[in-house]
Design an enzyme around this catalytic site. Structure first.
Site, PDB file in Angstrom:
ATOM      1  N   LYS A 157       0.851  -1.195   0.000  1.00  0.00           N
ATOM      2  CA  LYS A 157       0.000   0.000   0.000  1.00  0.00           C
ATOM      3  C   LYS A 157       0.887   1.245   0.000  1.00  0.00           C
ATOM      4  O   LYS A 157       2.051   1.211   0.400  1.00  0.00           O
ATOM      5  CB  LYS A 157      -0.932   0.025   1.214  1.00  0.00           C
ATOM      6  N   ALA A 184       3.734  -1.469   4.178  1.00  0.00           N
ATOM      7  CA  ALA A 184       2.865  -2.448   4.856  1.00  0.00           C
ATOM      8  C   ALA A 184       3.076  -3.871   4.365  1.00  0.00           C
ATOM      9  O   ALA A 184       2.133  -4.671   4.339  1.00  0.00           O
ATOM     10  CB  ALA A 184       1.386  -2.053   4.733  1.00  0.00           C
ATOM     11  N   PRO A 211       9.764  -4.503  -0.438  1.00  0.00           N
ATOM     12  CA  PRO A 211      10.917  -4.310   0.457  1.00  0.00           C
ATOM     13  C   PRO A 211      10.497  -4.344   1.924  1.00  0.00           C
ATOM     14  O   PRO A 211       9.376  -3.960   2.273  1.00  0.00           O
ATOM     15  CB  PRO A 211      11.440  -2.916   0.068  1.00  0.00           C
ATOM     16  N   ASP A 241      -2.208  -1.623  10.369  1.00  0.00           N
ATOM     17  CA  ASP A 241      -2.461  -1.630   8.927  1.00  0.00           C
ATOM     18  C   ASP A 241      -3.103  -2.919   8.431  1.00  0.00           C
ATOM     19  O   ASP A 241      -3.476  -3.014   7.259  1.00  0.00           O
ATOM     20  CB  ASP A 241      -1.153  -1.422   8.152  1.00  0.00           C
ATOM     21  N   GLY A 276       7.722   1.129   4.796  1.00  0.00           N
ATOM     22  CA  GLY A 276       6.563   2.017   4.816  1.00  0.00           C
ATOM     23  C   GLY A 276       5.498   1.627   3.828  1.00  0.00           C
ATOM     24  O   GLY A 276       4.617   2.423   3.489  1.00  0.00           O
TER      25      GLY A 276
END
Length: 289
Positions: free
Chosen positions: A10, A100, A94, A136, A98
């Protein structure tokens, strides 16, 4: 029996932090949407009652620290499942980026085990379980595009954004979300217009979406890691329409409307980053079919 699930990443088109809550979490208001960069999660029944995590990525833990492990453990305990499962995670997203990735792997595990173990849970029930694992995970169970509030677990579905390309670049560093929030001064941040972004997405107004993109965590991470600021500057220089850091970073993404401009942005960034991706926005919700 074997079940396969796709676990998409995301990005945050808008991320605002309102205040620190009494439970220690921060109250957030953010717009997330899924992109066509995904891990692959394979679930295989085991003849013994154990949860096994398998991954070739050395940064992926194979024990209780892994969110997919936590998802399987939660289902086993909540529904008294006396079966084992092997969870193979093939990483493309990765790690600590950042995007999620871990949360999406956990969400894919919930969806997949719902099928593997014939639990018959609705996607709403799976999302509520996901909230117990991480902020998340609820969004990642649904996928698509949403306004997330609370600590990120209260999901309000919205229309998908207009189709465009997303170029992502991650420097060779990991960022601690806890450290970023610890260094955030809520009294001095400039709040993005999240409601305006919702309206721009509903209207399919690409230019307005680009104009309203904002992330209050960005200034903290850019101060802590100047290389992230450098990537952001380069992405703008190479011609992305709008550039923003996703989540707490360090991944930076740029929106590109026209495919003809994509190679310049993508190839230019390859000189600054090892991990560069060019993908489409998904924006459509998952189903349990």
């Amino acid at each position: 029996m074997r079940v396969l699930e796709k676990a998409p990443a995301k990005i945050n088109l808008s991320l605002d932090v309102l205040f620190k809550r009494k439970d220690g979490f921060h109250e957030v208001k953010m717009i997330m949407t899924t992109i066509d960069l995904a891990d692959r999660v394979e679930l295989v029944s085991l003849p013994y009652d154990e949860i096994c995590i398998v991954s070739q990525n050395r940064f992926v833990p194979d024990d209780h620290r892994n969110l997919a492990y936590q998802a399987a453990k939660l289902l086993k305990e909540r529904y008294k499942i006396r079966k084992g499962v092997s969870i193979s995670i093939t990483k493309t997203i990765p790690v600590a980026a950042g995007l999620a990735g871990g949360s999406s792997d956990a969400a894919a595990t919930l969806r997949g085990l719902n099928r593997l173990w014939n639990l018959g849970l609705s996607i709403e029930e799976l999302a509520r379980l996901g909230a117990e694992i991480g902020s998340d995970v609820s969004f990642c169970v649904y996928g698509g595009t949403a306004l997330a509030t609370g600590r990120g677990e209260i999901i309000h579905h919205i229309d998908p954004p207009p189709h465009c390309w997303v170029v992502l670049a991650k420097p060779t560093i990991g960022v601690s979300t806890a450290d970023v929030y610890k260094n955030l001064n809520i009294n001095s941040i400039e709040h993005p217009d999240v409601e305006g972004m919702v309206e721009a997405i509903k209207a399919g107004d690409y230019d307005q979406i680009c104009k309203l993109m904002g992330n209050v965590l960005e200034s903290v991470t850019l101060h802590m890691y100047p290389e992230v600021a450098n990537i952001k500057d380069q992405m703008k220089r190479f011609g992305a329409d709008a550039v923003l850091m996703s989540g707490s970073g360090p991944t930076v993404f740029g929106l590109v409307q026209y495919e003809s401009r994509l190679p310049r942005v993508y190839n230019g960034l390859r000189g600054f980053c090892d991990q560069v991706f060019a993908v489409r926005m998904l924006g459509e919700r998952n189903s349990l079919d």
